[in-house]
Design a protein around this motif. Structure first.
Motif, mmCIF file in Angstrom:
data_model
loop_
_atom_site.group_PDB
_atom_site.id
_atom_site.type_symbol
_atom_site.label_atom_id
_atom_site.label_comp_id
_atom_site.label_asym_id
_atom_site.label_seq_id
_atom_site.Cartn_x
_atom_site.Cartn_y
_atom_site.Cartn_z
ATOM 1 N N UNK A 43 0.824 -1.208 0.000
ATOM 2 C CA UNK A 43 0.000 0.000 0.000
ATOM 3 C C UNK A 43 0.857 1.257 0.000
ATOM 4 N N UNK A 44 1.980 1.221 0.743
ATOM 5 C CA UNK A 44 2.879 2.381 0.760
ATOM 6 C C UNK A 44 3.446 2.654 -0.632
ATOM 7 N N UNK A 45 3.867 1.597 -1.325
ATOM 8 C CA UNK A 45 4.428 1.771 -2.670
ATOM 9 C C UNK A 45 3.355 2.287 -3.631
ATOM 10 N N UNK A 46 2.170 1.713 -3.548
ATOM 11 C CA UNK A 46 1.086 2.150 -4.420
ATOM 12 C C UNK A 46 0.708 3.601 -4.139
ATOM 13 N N UNK A 47 0.694 3.993 -2.856
ATOM 14 C CA UNK A 47 0.365 5.370 -2.506
ATOM 15 C C UNK A 47 1.434 6.331 -3.022
ATOM 16 N N UNK A 48 2.716 5.919 -2.908
ATOM 17 C CA UNK A 48 3.802 6.775 -3.389
ATOM 18 C C UNK A 48 3.726 6.939 -4.902
ATOM 19 N N UNK A 49 3.456 5.845 -5.604
ATOM 20 C CA UNK A 49 3.312 5.925 -7.063
ATOM 21 C C UNK A 49 2.142 6.831 -7.442
ATOM 22 N N UNK A 50 1.039 6.738 -6.689
ATOM 23 C CA UNK A 50 -0.119 7.576 -6.984
ATOM 24 C C UNK A 50 0.206 9.051 -6.766
ATOM 25 N N UNK A 51 0.938 9.354 -5.697
ATOM 26 C CA UNK A 51 1.262 10.747 -5.404
ATOM 27 C C UNK A 51 2.290 11.304 -6.388
ATOM 28 N N UNK A 52 3.178 10.440 -6.877
ATOM 29 C CA UNK A 52 4.161 10.880 -7.868
ATOM 30 C C UNK A 52 3.586 10.881 -9.282
ATOM 31 N N UNK A 53 2.514 10.124 -9.477
ATOM 32 C CA UNK A 53 1.939 9.999 -10.809
ATOM 33 C C UNK A 53 2.838 9.243 -11.762
ATOM 34 N N UNK A 54 3.590 8.276 -11.225
ATOM 35 C CA UNK A 54 4.533 7.522 -12.065
ATOM 36 C C UNK A 54 4.767 6.154 -11.440
ATOM 37 N N UNK A 55 5.162 5.189 -12.274
ATOM 38 C CA UNK A 55 5.454 3.838 -11.811
ATOM 39 C C UNK A 55 6.889 3.765 -11.299
ATOM 40 N N UNK A 56 7.059 3.101 -10.154
ATOM 41 C CA UNK A 56 8.383 2.971 -9.547
ATOM 42 C C UNK A 56 8.986 1.576 -9.745
ATOM 43 N N UNK A 57 8.140 0.555 -9.887
ATOM 44 C CA UNK A 57 8.639 -0.819 -10.003
ATOM 45 C C UNK A 57 7.834 -1.576 -11.063
ATOM 46 N N UNK A 58 8.521 -2.506 -11.709
ATOM 47 C CA UNK A 58 7.858 -3.475 -12.572
ATOM 48 C C UNK A 58 8.170 -4.863 -12.042
ATOM 49 N N UNK A 59 7.278 -5.778 -12.244
ATOM 50 C CA UNK A 59 7.501 -7.131 -11.734
ATOM 51 C C UNK A 59 8.524 -7.863 -12.601
ATOM 52 N N UNK A 60 9.422 -8.601 -11.941
ATOM 53 C CA UNK A 60 10.429 -9.406 -12.625
ATOM 54 C C UNK A 60 10.408 -10.804 -12.026
ATOM 55 N N UNK A 61 11.098 -11.735 -12.679
ATOM 56 C CA UNK A 61 11.091 -13.130 -12.218
ATOM 57 C C UNK A 61 11.660 -13.267 -10.814
ATOM 58 N N UNK A 62 12.628 -12.410 -10.466
ATOM 59 C CA UNK A 62 13.289 -12.520 -9.173
ATOM 60 C C UNK A 62 12.834 -11.430 -8.193
ATOM 61 N N UNK A 63 11.665 -10.823 -8.434
ATOM 62 C CA UNK A 63 11.169 -9.813 -7.506
ATOM 63 C C UNK A 63 10.658 -8.599 -8.256
#
Length: 295
Positions: free
Chosen positions: A48-68
């Motif tokens: 939720x913290x990451x999603x909230x930060x992305x929402x406030x920045x209006x940008x994606x911070x992470x993409x899913x990868x095989x190792x995380x």
């Protein structure tokens, strides 16, 4: 230092500063689950913290990868600023951990990995006997930490600091030489014939020997950029390596090629604001008195 106004403090752009530790932990540990364990939070809370930060920045911070999770370019750019915020917050907690005039509370020291592992223990034991209410944090790093950001209260450095707001006391130079374990059978007196423990990508040790007019060793038994790894293998008898002269004596190492000696300047550093806090001044003065006997 200019004091921020109340209005400036109220203009912090995030709804909660809890978002920053979660972002930093995910960047550092690589996944939501690992970050949650490090922060002792539930994984959905970190998400939720990451999603909230992305929402406030209006940008994606992470993409899913095989190792995380894979950080985006924006996340990489934000990481140093997030680390700086956490360092300032930790400094705020240390300052508040004791009254200004008491020799009690937390003092955070940054120094090289070798000094942190082999020199500080004896030194801090001596200081703790005179001030039992002190607590210590040690940031063991061979990179130069920025005391202006309060990453630490006191720094022991082997290069002169350049920031104007820092108080730097020049201590006695530290002599470094070539040493081997007493158990290492040496093939002869020539250094070039001895097995050697050297750095790897840093490529500092062998050029320094060449600059001193010494022949480069023919056999490199081990390469590592970690000075603790180098020293451990020298102690084990794998090869000849560099070590501080006083430390080598305490470890029972034998000096090789005594004509080779390198003098490292040593600086004891504190931020001018921190120097007025009694517990920090107490530790600073104790290190200034006792450290030259140990390195």
């Amino acid at each position: 230092m200019r004091t921020p106004s109340y209005n400036n403090l109220m203009s912090i752009p995030f709804s909660s500063l809890d978002l920053i530790p979660s972002f930093h932990a995910v960047m550092t540990h690589g996944s939501l689950s690992a970050a949650a364990r490090a922060l002792r939070l539930a994984q959905p809370t970190v998400r939720r913290h990451i999603e909230a930060l992305e929402a406030e920045l209006g940008a994606q911070l992470f993409t899913r990868a095989a190792n995380g999770l894979s950080p985006t370019e924006l996340a990489q750019n934000l990481l140093p600023a997030a680390a700086a915020v956490l360092e300032e917050a930790a400094a705020l907690h240390r300052i508040a951990s004791a009254t200004k005039d008491a020799v009690a509370g937390v003092v955070r020291i940054t120094t090289s990995r070798v000094v942190a592992g082999y020199v500080l223990p004896e030194l801090l034991v001596a200081i703790a006997k005179t001030a039992p209410d002190l607590q210590f944090e040690v940031l063991a790093s061979d990179s130069t930490e920025n005391l202006l950001r309060r990453a630490a209260d006191i720094g022991i450095r082997f290069a002169q600091p350049t920031q104007n707001a820092l108080i730097a006391k020049r201590l006695a130079d530290v002599e470094v030489g070539l040493f081997a374990a007493a158990s290492l059978p040496l093939p002869g007196p020539r250094v070039e014939d001895m097995p050697f423990v050297a750095d790897d990508r840093d490529n500092i040790i062998l050029p320094a020997m060449a600059a001193a007019g010494m022949a480069v060793p023919k056999t490199i038994a081990l390469r590592s950029d970690d000075p603790l790894v180098q020293l451990a293998h020298v102690q084990a008898g794998l090869g000849v390596g560099v070590c501080q002269v006083k430390l080598a004596a305490r470890l029972g190492l034998v000096r090789v090629a005594p004509d080779f000696r390198h003098m490292m300047p040593c600086w004891l550093v504190v931020h001018e604001d921190q120097a007025r806090i009694r517990r920090i001044a107490h530790v600073f003065d104790a290190i200034k008195r006792h450290l030259p006997q140990l390195i």
